[in-house]
Design an enzyme around this catalytic site. Structure first.
Site, PDB file in Angstrom:
ATOM      1  N   ASP A 230      45.128  37.526  42.472  1.00 35.13           N
ATOM      2  CA  ASP A 230      45.617  38.905  42.551  1.00 35.13           C
ATOM      3  C   ASP A 230      46.823  38.931  43.481  1.00 35.13           C
ATOM      4  OD1 ASP A 230      43.416  39.397  41.040  1.00 35.13           O
ATOM      5  OD2 ASP A 230      42.498  40.864  42.382  1.00 35.13           O
TER       6      ASP A 230
ATOM      7  N   ASP B 218      37.709  48.355  32.445  1.00 32.40           N
ATOM      8  CA  ASP B 218      37.352  48.450  33.859  1.00 32.40           C
ATOM      9  C   ASP B 218      36.477  49.685  34.027  1.00 32.40           C
ATOM     10  OD1 ASP B 218      39.136  46.287  34.285  1.00 32.40           O
ATOM     11  OD2 ASP B 218      40.808  47.696  34.376  1.00 32.40           O
TER      12      ASP B 218
END
Length: 241
Positions: free
Chosen positions: A8, A129
């Site tokens: 990330d 998500d």
């Protein structure tokens, strides 16, 4: 079953968030490329990269870092974060990214997703998500009224063949994946499902193999040392033959 390390990126650095909260961020490395090299050296066959700044702003932000990774490693890279326009998706694929993840656009721009699937086929992954079973968008800052299972059905009808399912409450929390939700999504002859969020130990990997997911994205557990990547890969290979 494939084990996929996550990188990330925020402000060019390799970080992890707790439950997607930018206020609860830990920096693990200043150089994402070095991290990508490490995961490749430890046996990774694919890397999952997220442009966190892009996810929050809606346009790719860490392009230089992504390009540096794709030019350095010899394994495929999949990219998510801020890819909500056709030209941005095309540009990401032109950087050498093998697959891109579409999240927010799957909710707000169904026609765009249909075009992307028609143009790029299996290079498009739909990112689902979920927070309490409902899909979250815009870098997980907005929770919609659409159930994760409903979105999966809609996207499969458009031709999507691969999904990444992330349970936000478990992401970065090392609390275990949402096995129940994943089991609902995995169907014989259905789209491939990649699990993400909460994987904290090797038993979680064994359980995911039993459910039948195609891949497992691991982030925090690799960075804290809770999971050693070569061990995870060996267990995934053994568990799925």
């Amino acid at each position: 079953m494939e084990i996929i390390p996550a990188i990330d990126i925020k402000d060019g650095r390799c970080v992890r968030l707790y439950q997607g909260d930018f206020a609860q961020m830990t920096v693990y490395a200043d150089d994402p490329v070095a991290v990508a090299r490490r995961w490749q050296a430890q046996g990774a066959t694919r890397i999952h990269v997220v442009d966190l700044d892009g996810a929050r702003t809606g346009r790719p932000q860490n392009v230089d870092a992504v390009l540096a990774i794709t030019q350095t490693v010899q394994i495929p890279v999949q990219l998510g974060g801020g890819l909500r326009r056709e030209e941005d998706v095309a540009a990401a694929l032109a950087l050498g990214v093998e697959r891109v993840i579409i999240g927010t656009a799957a909710i707000v721009e169904t026609e765009l997703v249909a075009r992307l699937l028609e143009r790029f086929g299996e290079r498009i992954i739909i990112g689902i998500d979920a927070r309490n079973g409902m899909v979250a968008t815009d870098g997980w800052t907005v929770t919609s009224t659409i159930a994760a299972t409903d979105l999966a059905g809609q996207m499969a009808a458009l031709g999507a063949r691969r999904f990444i399912y992330t349970d936000i409450s478990r992401d970065g929390a090392l609390s275990g994946p949402n096995f129940t939700a994943l089991a609902e999504l995995v169907k014989p002859d259905g789209p491939a499902i990649i699990a993400s969020g909460g994987i904290a130990n090797l038993d979680h990997i064994r359980q995911l193999a039993q459910i039948g997911v195609e891949g497992v994205i691991i982030g925090k557990a690799l960075y804290t040392g809770a999971i050693y990547l070569p061990e995870a890969i060996a267990i995934a290979q053994t568990a799925t033959g």
